[in-house]
Design an enzyme around this catalytic site. Structure first.
Site, PDB file in Angstrom:
ATOM      1  N   ASP A  94      -6.955  -1.623  -4.072  1.00 43.35           N
ATOM      2  CA  ASP A  94      -7.947  -1.467  -3.090  1.00 43.35           C
ATOM      3  C   ASP A  94      -9.036  -0.506  -3.572  1.00 43.35           C
ATOM      4  OD1 ASP A  94      -6.475  -2.778  -1.281  1.00 43.35           O
ATOM      5  OD2 ASP A  94      -5.627  -1.125  -0.528  1.00 43.35           O
TER       6      ASP A  94
ATOM      7  N   ASP B 228       0.992  -1.342   0.003  1.00 44.21           N
ATOM      8  CA  ASP B 228      -0.082  -0.067  -0.141  1.00 44.21           C
ATOM      9  C   ASP B 228       0.907   1.245  -0.037  1.00 44.21           C
ATOM     10  OD1 ASP B 228      -2.206  -1.634  -0.026  1.00 44.21           O
ATOM     11  OD2 ASP B 228      -2.527  -1.482   2.303  1.00 44.21           O
TER      12      ASP B 228
END
Length: 156
Positions: free
Chosen positions: A136, A117
């Site tokens: 995501d 991320d």
């Protein structure tokens, strides 16, 4: 179903390309942070061993393989469900977003042991401590789209 497959492939490719460029190419894995347009867009390296916002996070191989299995099962379930019925093109795109994003995060877990991320956005005096990635965004948009654009009243 062609639209579903193309969407899933494009999302998967965009996710993996963005991770390769930002994490490896820009060296975010070592630098840990890059300010792009503070506070609105920053790059912050985070290795997510859980699901969204680090929920169900653990450092065990068993947990990693369970999350891989869950993502693959959901991807297979969505694919079979969409193949079985007539759905509007928007539903096929939504399914492709979800599956492409899920498979992108599966590859991360296989390669890195965790999901990479790196996108961080803050605004209006609120400092967001969380990071996310292209997969995501696609998973969230795809799930929302499937809820909004499928069902008996939404089929052609």
């Amino acid at each position: 179903m062609r639209l579903f497959g193309i969407t899933a492939l494009l999302v998967f490719a965009l996710d993996q390309a963005s991770k390769l460029y930002i994490v490896q190419g820009l060296g975010l894995a070592e630098r840990l942070r890059l300010d792009v347009w503070p506070p609105y867009l920053n790059l912050r390296m985070a290795w997510n061993r859980g699901v969204n916002f680090g929920l169900l996070s653990n450092d065990t191989d068993l947990g990693r393989w369970i999350l891989i299995g869950v993502a693959l099962a959901i991807s297979a379930g969505v694919t079979v469900w969409l193949m079985r019925g007539a759905h509007r093109p928007v539903a096929l795109v939504a399914g492709g977003l979800l599956v492409g994003g899920a498979l992108g995060n599966v590859v991360d877990r296989l390669v890195y042991g965790a999901v990479a991320d790196f996108l961080n956005m803050s605004c209006c005096g609120i400092d967001n401590p969380y990071a996310f990635n292209v997969a995501d965004i696609a998973i969230f948009a795809g799930a929302l789209g499937l809820v909004a654009f499928t069902g008996r009243e939404n089929t052609p």
